[in-house]
Structures are given as structure tokens and as C-alpha cells.
Design a protein around this motif. Structure first.
Motif, mmCIF file in Angstrom:
data_model
loop_
_atom_site.group_PDB
_atom_site.id
_atom_site.type_symbol
_atom_site.label_atom_id
_atom_site.label_comp_id
_atom_site.label_asym_id
_atom_site.label_seq_id
_atom_site.Cartn_x
_atom_site.Cartn_y
_atom_site.Cartn_z
ATOM 1 N N ASP A 71 -3.100 6.557 -7.242
ATOM 2 C CA ASP A 71 -4.363 7.103 -8.035
ATOM 3 C C ASP A 71 -4.462 8.563 -7.502
ATOM 4 O O ASP A 71 -4.959 8.492 -6.332
ATOM 5 C CB ASP A 71 -5.547 6.265 -8.047
ATOM 6 C CG ASP A 71 -6.510 6.882 -8.431
ATOM 7 O OD1 ASP A 71 -6.441 7.868 -9.417
ATOM 8 O OD2 ASP A 71 -7.580 6.588 -8.171
ATOM 9 N N SER A 72 -4.369 9.839 -8.207
ATOM 10 C CA SER A 72 -4.412 10.848 -7.683
ATOM 11 C C SER A 72 -5.556 11.550 -7.729
ATOM 12 O O SER A 72 -6.073 12.469 -7.272
ATOM 13 C CB SER A 72 -3.193 11.914 -8.173
ATOM 14 O OG SER A 72 -3.579 12.377 -9.630
ATOM 15 N N ASN A 73 -6.364 10.992 -8.729
ATOM 16 C CA ASN A 73 -7.827 11.587 -9.034
ATOM 17 C C ASN A 73 -9.227 10.835 -8.927
ATOM 18 O O ASN A 73 -10.185 11.014 -9.585
ATOM 19 C CB ASN A 73 -7.694 12.405 -10.496
ATOM 20 C CG ASN A 73 -7.516 10.925 -11.566
ATOM 21 O OD1 ASN A 73 -7.362 9.940 -11.261
ATOM 22 N ND2 ASN A 73 -7.722 11.552 -12.699
ATOM 23 N N GLU A 87 -5.600 8.029 -19.360
ATOM 24 C CA GLU A 87 -5.927 7.824 -17.969
ATOM 25 C C GLU A 87 -4.832 8.301 -17.024
ATOM 26 O O GLU A 87 -5.001 8.344 -15.976
ATOM 27 C CB GLU A 87 -5.919 6.137 -17.893
ATOM 28 C CG GLU A 87 -7.300 5.625 -18.417
ATOM 29 C CD GLU A 87 -7.198 4.121 -18.910
ATOM 30 O OE1 GLU A 87 -6.086 3.595 -18.721
ATOM 31 O OE2 GLU A 87 -8.339 3.393 -18.835
ATOM 32 N N ASP A 97 -9.919 7.571 -9.807
ATOM 33 C CA ASP A 97 -10.667 6.917 -10.799
ATOM 34 C C ASP A 97 -10.039 5.401 -10.839
ATOM 35 O O ASP A 97 -10.538 4.569 -11.723
ATOM 36 C CB ASP A 97 -10.484 7.299 -12.247
ATOM 37 C CG ASP A 97 -9.013 7.354 -12.660
ATOM 38 O OD1 ASP A 97 -8.265 6.944 -12.070
ATOM 39 O OD2 ASP A 97 -8.605 7.880 -14.131
ATOM 40 N N ILE A 118 -7.258 3.947 -10.973
ATOM 41 C CA ILE A 118 -6.062 3.869 -11.792
ATOM 42 C C ILE A 118 -4.945 4.972 -11.680
ATOM 43 O O ILE A 118 -5.244 5.948 -11.474
ATOM 44 C CB ILE A 118 -6.538 4.058 -13.462
ATOM 45 C CG1 ILE A 118 -7.578 3.176 -13.920
ATOM 46 C CG2 ILE A 118 -5.070 3.865 -14.305
ATOM 47 C CD1 ILE A 118 -8.135 3.258 -15.223
ATOM 48 N N GLY A 119 -3.896 4.251 -11.303
ATOM 49 C CA GLY A 119 -2.680 5.062 -11.106
ATOM 50 C C GLY A 119 -2.338 6.136 -12.092
ATOM 51 O O GLY A 119 -2.678 5.943 -13.295
ATOM 52 N N ASP A 120 -1.549 7.049 -11.936
ATOM 53 C CA ASP A 120 -1.382 8.299 -12.996
ATOM 54 C C ASP A 120 -0.194 8.934 -12.562
ATOM 55 O O ASP A 120 0.459 8.721 -11.562
ATOM 56 C CB ASP A 120 -2.475 9.038 -12.761
ATOM 57 C CG ASP A 120 -3.052 9.361 -11.593
ATOM 58 O OD1 ASP A 120 -2.407 10.031 -10.797
ATOM 59 O OD2 ASP A 120 -4.144 9.417 -11.163
HETATM 60 CA CA CA Z 1 -6.111 8.202 -11.560
#
Ligand code: CA
Ligand code: GLC
Length: 531
Positions: free
Chosen positions: A23-25, A76, A27, A29-31
């Protein structure tokens, strides 16, 4: 074997479940940007392609396998710009991108379905299977009838999976054209191949009363991948080919359909059925894999080596008594599979020897299949027993976040992830693995290096030296005078004797060995170059 398939033998594909990778941001959730962050890590591991589970626009009833727009990215996960950047970052590292292609169904919120349900005579009316009455007693893979009544249209539609995943009607030429368009859209962006979700279901066999392997299946697969402009692609089908004839039809080079398929037979070992365990026997796994290897070799087909994916709790947990010897069992399995001939696919976390997760309450599960099936189980068993079954077979037990370090959320995210972190995060994570003498990652790394550097391993012949009754697997790979001997011992100590050979040790998970023959410990593996 033809040149194209020869080249594909070099592929080592890493499967990413994007929701759970990184998860880079913040939240939870991986992205896609999280995937980009880890490309150097993957390069270092020794993989040269990634297969990413669906990242298209989707309401996420089946975590992205319910697509509402094939040509756009789920909010997402990021944007089209992110995926373009992912492609160029991959290509600059000489890595490939294999997208997940879901041809059998769309989300009911896809524009096609929304139009289709409006009337019986609009351009989208026949994009799905509509009938006044259910046509048969087919069941959804996620429990209940596969037929759902739609008020607006006043008819029933077919859904082989969730109610919100409507099966596309491939007998309508407009649908075939749309799906060709989807493929073309992505290859224009530079995608190198596709993993084709339940592709055997795109033609229904109404007469034999099964929702797969219909009479026009191969015509449709050919319509997708037999075209000249897509001839360079690597395509891998999620298929249940029962015999070599089926496999031949799907994957023979001259037929212009798929490059290879996932053959699932060995995945049934260690279980009675998806949610019911059975005492595992690694000899079964070994013999199934040998059979398919041999058949593929005889028919010039491309085999695929894999043990894990996002639909099955970790193989390691199912077929080995890993609890005391996790490193040994994980590395032995790696040698057992990835020194054979075939396209290699590794699921995220496998290179750390991550095991299946365990959840304490049904509320901890997210997967639609598991939640529906839990309700089914409750009809005949107690909540405790039902939960045990779900924990054994649930797809969520393999969808836990990747653990990069030993912090609370495993370095996957700074906040609480969408699904619980593995309870063993303190021991099963990259940082701890790398700090250990017994690093699964480093074993994989060495193994993949060896694989890439050896023609015998990439494309040589296979000679099996162990016998059916042996609780070990001994095999030789050979090409142009190069001979590699692989010894994989199963769960008990074994005296292994290989006569008349002298070898130099290339790789082992246990000890330095000067002699090939001798006593092998549980899950010990050793690889020798023979003189
Ligand atoms: Ca994310
Ligand atoms: C495949 C996918 C699975 C999905 C199903 C429906 O089996 O691997 O995750 O739920 O197809 O698309």
C-alpha cells in the motif's frame, strides 16, 4: 519445441495480488504504485515477469473479478497513468507484464449489462444469457442457483459466479469482437501477455448440461489469440484439462490458442475437497507432476510449474508438516518444482515460505465464496466446525498482506489493512527472513539464478531415478552433456543411494555434501552437477 515456446521456458512469473502486496498511499489497500516500489526487489529475486490479478474498474464483489470497465483502472489501485508507468518501469528492467483477462463474465454494473437489462431489442440485449425460465439446475460456484431473475428485463440471466457476475454470451459475435478489442487495447499499451480467467467456461455445453467445455470453446479462444497481431503474446489459461488431448487442443503451438495452462491436478493433494483436509502424501504430488511433464515433453507442449495462487491456501501448509521445519519444507518444494521443465510461476510470499493464515471469526473473512459457503456449512454443522472448514480452504487464508518487515502491519501499510495481517508476522516476513541463516528468499534467489544459467534445467530431458514407493524424488536433467541431479527428500529421514555418480554440490538447504549418496534429513534437498 518451437522457438516461441523455447523462449517462454525462461519465464519466471511472480503473481501479485495487488490488494495485498504493498500500500503506497496509506489507505490500507495495496496499489499499482506499491507494485512499482517493489520492482527492484522482484528483479533481485530473479523473476522476469509479473502476473497481476485484476486491477480494472470493479465494485469488488469478487475482488476485481467482477469488472465494470475493462479499459480503466480501479480507483483504489490507481490510474491509467500509474499502469502505464508500471509497464515502462517493468520494461526498463527487462520484465514483462501479464494482465489478468476475465472473459467469462462482467460485473452487472458494467455498461453492457446495464443496457442489456433494459429491453430485448437494444444493441446489448444479447450480450448475456437471458431466458424466461432458468434453463437447468446449474449452480453458482459461490453457492445457490446460477440463475437470477432481473425485474427490469423480466427475465433470468446466468451467473456462474456471484449474482453480480453475469456470464457473457460468446455466441453473440458482437461479444467476441468486444473482447478482441479489450485485448488490443492492452497490447497497444505494451502488455506482454494474459492470464485467462476460467476461459473454459466461455462456451456452454447446453446439451451435456455443463457450463463449460462447450462445442465452440476452441473457436472462441482462437478468435482471441490466433490473430497475427497477438501472436507474440504469452497466454496462460486457468483450465481444468482432464487429459492430454484436451491439453493439446488448448496449447499446441500450431493451434494458435493458449501458450500454456495451469494444470491443477496436484493442487488437490492434501485435501478431500476444497474445504475438507486429507492426510497429504508428497508422492502423489511428485507422480502427478512427473506424468504431466512427460506428456508435455512427448507432445511439445509447454508445462507450467506452480504450487500456489490467490484461490488456495498455501500449498506448503497443506502438503507438508511445516510447523517445525518451515524453511526446509518451503525450499525443498521449490527444488521439487522449479528445477523441472516449464514456465515457473511463484505466488507472492512463497519466496518467504509464508504459510496459510488463520482467522478467529467469520467476520474476519472478506471473500464472497467463503462467506456464502459458511452459511451452507451451518446447515449441517456447528459454527466452530464450519469455521474450521473455512479456515482450511478459504481463499482469504492466502490473500493476507505481504509481510515486508516485523512491524504491526508487516510493512504492507501504515494503517490497518483491508484484511488482517498474518498472525505469524513476527517470524514470517522479509526482514526476518533475510537476517536468518535459513533464508527462504536467498534459497529462491540462488535456485532461480541456477535455473537461468543452465540449459539442462531450462530445456533438458528428465530422467526420474526414484521409484513410486520411495518417499523422495530424485531426478536428472540433462542437455548437451550438462547433467544436473536433484534430490528432494520428503517428510522422513531416508537413506538415498545414487550409484556410480560423482557430483559437485550446487545448492542445498541443509548442509554441505561431498557425496551424493547418504542419509537425507526430513525435507532436505541437494542439487549436484554430475561429472
Ligand atoms: Ca493504497
Ligand atoms: C477464477 C479466479 C477467482 C475468481 C473466479 C471468477 O477462478 O481465479 O479468483 O473468483 O475465477 O472470476
Amino acid at each position: 519445441m518451437n522457438k516461441k515456446y523455447q523462449n517462454f521456458l525462461k519465464m519466471v512469473i511472480y503473481q501479485i495480488y495487488p490488494r495485498s502486496f504493498r500500500d503506497s498511499n496509506g489507505d490500507g489497500i495495496g496499489d499499482i504504485n506499491g507494485v512499482i516500489e517493489k520492482l527492484d526487489y522482484l528483479k533481485e529475486l530473479g523473476v522476469n515477469a509479473i502476473w497481476m490479478c485484476p486491477c480494472y474498474k470493479s465494485p469488488n464483489d469478487d475482488n476485481g473479478y467482477d469488472i465494470s470497465d475493462y479499459c480503466d483502472i480501479m480507483d483504489e489501485f490507481g490510474t491509467m497513468e500509474d499502469i502505464k508507468r508500471l509497464i515502462s518501469e517493468l520494461h526498463s528492467r527487462e520484465m514483462k507484464l501479464i494482465m489478468d483477462f476475465v472473459p467469462n463474465h462482467t460485473s452487472t454494473s458494467h455498461k453492457w449489462f446495464q443496457e442489456s437489462r433494459k429491453s430485448k431489442d437494444n444493441p446489448y440485449s444479447d450480450y448475456y444469457y437471458w431466458f424466461d425460465e432458468p434453463q437447468n439446475d446449474w449452480e453458482s460456484a459461490f453457492s445457490g442457483s446460477a440463475w437470477e431473475y432481473d425485474e427490469m428485463r423480466g427475465q433470468y440471466y446466468l451467473h456462474s459466479y456471484a449474482v453480480s457476475q453475469a456470464d457473457l454470451n460468446w455466441d453473440n459475435p458482437a461479444v467476441v469482437k468486444e473482447m478482441q478489442g479489450v485485448i488490443d487495447f492492452w497490447i497497444n499499451l505494451g502488455v506482454d501477455g494474459f492470464r485467462c480467467d476460467v476461459i473454459d467456461q466461455i462456451s456452454k455445453d447446453w446439451e451435456q448440461n455443463q457450463n463449460m467445455f462447450g462445442p465452440r470453446l476452441h473457436e472462441y479462444i482462437h478468435a482471441l489469440f490466433g490473430r497475427e497481431e497477438v501472436a507474440h503474446l504469452f497466454t496462460i489459461g486457468e483450465c481444468w484439462c482432464q487429459d492430454i488431448e484436451e491439453l493439446y487442443k488448448h496449447t499446441a503451438f500450431e493451434r494458435g490458442e493458449l501458450s500454456t495452462v495451469f494444470q491443477f491436478n496436484h493442487m488437490e493433494c492434501g485435501r478431500e475437497s476444497k474445504f475438507v483436509p486429507k492426510t497429504p502424501d508428497l508422492r502423489e504430488v511428485r507422480d502427478i507432476v512427473i506424468d504431466w511433464e512427460t506428456l508435455c515433453e512427448e507432445h511439445n507442449l509447454l508445462y507450467t510449474l506452480f504450487t500456489d495462487n490467490h484461490d488456495q491456501p498455501q500449498f506448503l501448509s497443506r502438503v507438508t508438516g511445516y510447523s517445525k521445519l518451515r524453511y526446509e519444507a518451503a525450499t525443498m518444494l521449490a527444488a521439487m518444482f522449479y528445477l523441472l521443465k516449464g514456465v515457473s510461476v511463484i505466488y507472492q510470499g512463497q519466496e518467504l515460505g509464508m504459510t496459510a493464515a488463520h482467522y478467529d471469526a467469520i467476520e474476519d473473512f472478506d471473500d464472497i465464496e467463503s462467506i456464502n459457503y459458511y452459511q451452507e456449512l451451518l446447515k449441517t454443522m456447528s459454527p466452530k466446525e464450519a469455521l474450521e472448514g473455512i479456515n482450511f480452504g478459504s481463499r482469504d487464508n492466502t490473500r493476507h498482506p505481504m509481510c515486508w518487515d516485523d512491524s504491526e502491519y508487516g510493512g504492507f501499510s501504515d494503517v490497518k489493512p483491508w484484511i488482517a495481517v498474518h498472525s505469524e508476522v513476527k517470524t514470517q516476513n522479509l526482514k526476518t527472513d533475510l537476517a536468518s541463516e535459513k533464508s527462504v528468499f536467498r534459497f529462491y534467489q540462488k535456485l532461480l539464478k541456477l535455473r537461468a544459467s543452465s540449459d539442462a534445467i531450462l530445456s533438458g530431458s528428465l530422467q526420474v531415478l526414484s521409484k513410486k514407493e520411495d518417499r523422495f524424488f530424485v531426478y536428472v536433467r540433462e542437455a548437451d552433456g550438462e547433467k544436473i541431479l536433484v534430490i528432494c527428500n520428503f517428510e522422513e529421514p531416508s537413506e538415498i543411494l545414487v550409484e556410480d555418480v560423482i557430483g559437485t554440490l550446487l545448492l542445498s538447504n541443509y548442509r554441505e555434501r561431498k557425496e551424493v549418496s547418504g542419509l537425507y534429513a526430513p525435507y532436505e534437498t541437494a542439487v549436484f552437477e554430475l561429472k
